[in-house]
Enzyme design. Structure first.
Site, PDB file in Angstrom:
ATOM      1  CE  LYS A 219     -26.085  25.747 -41.435  1.00  0.00           C
ATOM      2  NZ  LYS A 219     -27.161  25.486 -40.496  1.00  0.00           N
ATOM      3  NE  ARG A 253     -24.534  19.858 -37.730  1.00  0.00           N
ATOM      4  CZ  ARG A 253     -24.380  20.167 -39.006  1.00  0.00           C
ATOM      5  NH1 ARG A 253     -24.238  21.420 -39.385  1.00  0.00           N
ATOM      6  NH2 ARG A 253     -24.386  19.229 -39.925  1.00  0.00           N
TER       7      ARG A 253
END
Ligand code: 7PM
Length: 278
Positions: A219, A253
């Site tokens: 991210k 995740r």
């Protein structure tokens, strides 16, 4: 029952591998190639020892245009069916659309991963009728607008309070906490500071007495401090995964299953010296 069983059996956190089913993977615009490409990703992850695969049509990405129900279902459902046919791995579907949840649940997916925390009409009722595992994620705003100007007076407590309310709604519908995990939603309506504050204090989410899922793989929060493009964010993401695990996250995740599993093995070997009484 599959996810709860995995959580009970495993020493460290479960690794959830991200399987993207996007139009760019349709090399000829057809469905066959998208299924084949997803199956290849899954086969590799299963070989590496992934615990859960998270299948998403990318309707939730920050800034992304909305994807219609039919298009998302046409991307996701054939992939879910193909994974079911070929592998024994636990399957999660990343969607906030109740109609797609219902269709995926008919195919017996093990988990519904909802970035809108079951806030769409009927989502809670659909899940209440099943024994599927659920991820309730926090997001401020909508995927289209959430990164424009995220604001909190006390980010951690506001996110915890939101997730607590969503847990109450689920509990009132008969969904017990042992079927649910919560997720602060890294990058979903948060500034860089918010994201690192949440990571540093991720252990505070354990006060709600449900498992915590952390998703920070590749991210912007990783790119912002490493100065790297998404595909080069593996080392930074692995560091984030280890930090999250050390602060009690039970599901991580990730895109990079191989690197993450190795890092978590090192963490588990370290932590197990505490409990083995040697
Ligand atoms: C582009 C940008 C594509 C961002 C995809 C994304 C999470 C999630 C996503 C998360 C849970 C990504 C995101 N992120 N579900 N779905 N938690 N539970 O990086 O953090 O995969 S989409």
């Amino acid at each position: 029952m599959k996810i709860q069983k995995l959580l009970a059996q495993k020493q460290g956190p479960l690794v959830m591998g991200i399987v993207n089913v996007t139009p760019d993977s349709f090399s000829d615009g057809g469905r066959y190639n998208s299924v084949e490409s997803a199956i290849e990703q899954v086969a590799h992850m299963v070989e590496l020892g992934v615990d859960i695969v998270d299948v998403g049509g990318e309707s939730t990405r920050p800034g992304a245009a909305k994807v219609g129900l039919n298009e998302e279902a046409e991307r996701v459902l054939p992939v879910v069916q193909a994974i079911k046919n070929r592998f024994d791995v636990a399957i999660s579907v990343d969607t906030y659309k109740p109609e797609l949840m219902a269709e995926a649940l008919k195919l017996h997916v093990d988990m519904v991963n909802d970035v809108k925390a079951l806030t769409m009409p009927n989502a809670v009722e659909i899940l209440a009728d099943t024994d599927a595992y659920i991820c309730l994620m926090h997001m401020q705003g909508t995927p289209q607008t959430m990164q424009s100007d995220p604001k909190y007076t006390d980010a951690i407590n506001e996110i915890i309070n939101y997730l607590d309310q969503r847990l109450t709604v689920c509990n009132q519908a008969g969904i017990n906490n042992d079927r649910i995990c919560i997720d602060p939603g890294f990058g979903f309506g948060k500034t860089l500071e918010h994201n690192y504050q949440i990571l540093n204090q991720l252990d505070k989410f354990n006060q709600l007495n449900v498992n915590v899922l952390a998703g920070l793989s590749r991210k912007t929060m990783i790119g912002a401090v490493t100065g790297k493009e998404p595909e080069q964010r593996v080392y930074g993401s692995v560091a984030g995964a280890v930090i999250a695990a050390m602060k009690g996250a039970k599901i991580i995740r990730v895109h990079d299953v191989d690197a993450t599993i190795d890092a978590l093995k090192v963490l588990n070997a370290t932590i197990s010296t505490e409990t083995e009484n040697k």
